[in-house]
Design an enzyme around this catalytic site. Structure first.
Site, PDB file in Angstrom:
ATOM      1  N   LYS A   1       0.773  -1.262   0.163  1.00 23.81           N
ATOM      2  CA  LYS A   1      -0.099  -0.076   0.003  1.00 23.81           C
ATOM      3  C   LYS A   1       0.826   1.383  -0.101  1.00 23.81           C
ATOM      4  O   LYS A   1       0.534   2.167  -0.890  1.00 23.81           O
ATOM      5  CB  LYS A   1      -1.023   0.151   1.425  1.00 23.81           C
ATOM      6  CG  LYS A   1      -1.859   1.159   1.178  1.00 23.81           C
ATOM      7  CD  LYS A   1      -2.647   1.358   2.717  1.00 23.81           C
ATOM      8  CE  LYS A   1      -1.799   1.785   3.551  1.00 23.81           C
ATOM      9  NZ  LYS A   1      -2.378   2.231   4.725  1.00 23.81           N
TER      10      LYS A   1
ATOM     11  N   ASP B   1      -6.462   1.086   0.848  1.00 19.66           N
ATOM     12  CA  ASP B   1      -6.618   1.303   2.232  1.00 19.66           C
ATOM     13  C   ASP B   1      -8.030   0.860   2.923  1.00 19.66           C
ATOM     14  O   ASP B   1      -8.753   0.127   1.950  1.00 19.66           O
ATOM     15  CB  ASP B   1      -6.330   2.652   2.660  1.00 19.66           C
ATOM     16  CG  ASP B   1      -7.396   3.654   2.120  1.00 19.66           C
ATOM     17  OD1 ASP B   1      -8.418   3.009   1.339  1.00 19.66           O
ATOM     18  OD2 ASP B   1      -7.534   4.837   2.444  1.00 19.66           O
TER      19      ASP B   1
END
Length: 325
Positions: free
Chosen positions: A193, A211
């Protein structure tokens, strides 16, 4: 001589008769064989049809649209239409972390775990003022860094991560942030991420940022039923051209932060409500839904202390610095 010719003629006649009789006997056999072949061919048609139907059924995705079963083509069209609608609603969407270099974005993204981008943006000015380069932060006193990062929460673990990644940058990459996924994920505190945030926004290389907001919304929209971030990334990435991935991430995350909240989504104020299978999970009354909107959509300051001009031109307001009333 005449008798011999007569006998030969008789023999010839008998032979011809035998041929005709044989042909008559063979005709029914050929008819039977033809009928058998036709029967076999007709038997194959339902089997082939069933196989074709099974193949078509296998192409139907389990993502489950509003009708409870959506073809792959329909899913792709709906997903891309949602992204187009959100692009019109958030034409100024951008990473909500303040940064001026790949190093600052990398550190800020690591610090954003388990806290808001606002809190990070209020904290990093003091950090980067004292430690502007990887070499500076690598040589920092951990206790001094901890004190600066205290407002971000988990400040001890985050201090170890940012000092550790700074040492790795200084020792292994000449003090520069690498522009490859495989290098970034080797750094302390950096996962996929974080790596995609850096690649997409500091290097212009497409990536999907999965997320909590992204996970929640793509499942509500039934783009995928996966729960593992890596599998979500793969499933959603397959629905869009690679060039769209970074902006798509911004659109989805911004929508999740402003309208499609975790506990009380503002369904009545949602621009993609007609395309959403989960419509009705939140407040559907337009007036009540408007009161649930956040940041610039609700008339409140944003998360960046130094937002892009396009955001300000659209009516957005900068966030207050740390300690401001």
């Amino acid at each position: 001589m005449g008798e011999q010719v007569s006998e030969e003629s008789n023999k010839t006649g008998k032979s011809a008769k035998k041929v005709v009789d044989a042909a008559k006997k063979a005709a029914p056999v050929k008819k039977v064989a033809k009928k058998a072949a036709e029967k076999t061919a007709s038997a194959k048609k339902p089997a082939e049809k069933a196989a074709a139907e099974k193949s078509a059924a296998e192409k139907v995705t389990s993502a489950g649209g509003p009708a409870g079963g959506e073809s792959r083509t329909a899913l792709v069209r709906r997903a891309r239409r949602i992204n187009r609608e959100l692009a019109e609603v958030y034409p100024y969407a951008h990473p909500e972390l303040d940064f001026e270099s790949p190093f600052q974005l990398l550190v800020a993204t690591v610090l954003s775990a388990q806290t808001t981008d606002l809190r990070v943006n209020q904290t990093t000015p003091a950090l980067f003022a004292k430690y502007p380069t990887p070499e500076d932060l690598a040589a920092a006193n951990p206790e001094e860094v901890e004190e600066i990062l205290r407002p971000c929460g988990f400040f001890r673990a985050k201090t170890r991560s940012v000092i550790g990644l700074s040492k790795a940058l200084a020792e292994d990459f000449g003090g520069e942030v690498p522009g490859r996924l495989e290098d970034l994920v080797k750094l302390p505190g950096v996962g996929r991420k974080t790596a995609f945030v850096v690649l997409g926004n500091a290097f212009g290389r497409p990536g999907i940022t999965v997320d909590t907001h992204f996970q929640r919304l793509v499942r509500r929209w039934r783009w995928t039923d996966e729960s593992d971030p890596d599998k979500i990334e793969a499933a959603v990435g397959a629905l869009f051209p690679k060039a769209d991935w970074t902006d798509l991430s911004h659109h989805v995350i911004w929508h999740g932060r402003r309208i499609c909240h975790a506990r009380k989504p503002a369904c009545g104020a949602c621009p993609v409500a007609p395309l959403c299978p989960a419509y009705g999970e939140g407040e559907t009354d337009p007036e009540k839904a408007k009161k649930l909107l956040k940041y610039e959509k609700g008339g409140f300051p944003g998360q960046r202390l130094k937002p892009p001009q396009a955001y300000l031109d659209a009516g957005g307001r900068p966030a207050p610095p740390l300690g401001a009333v």
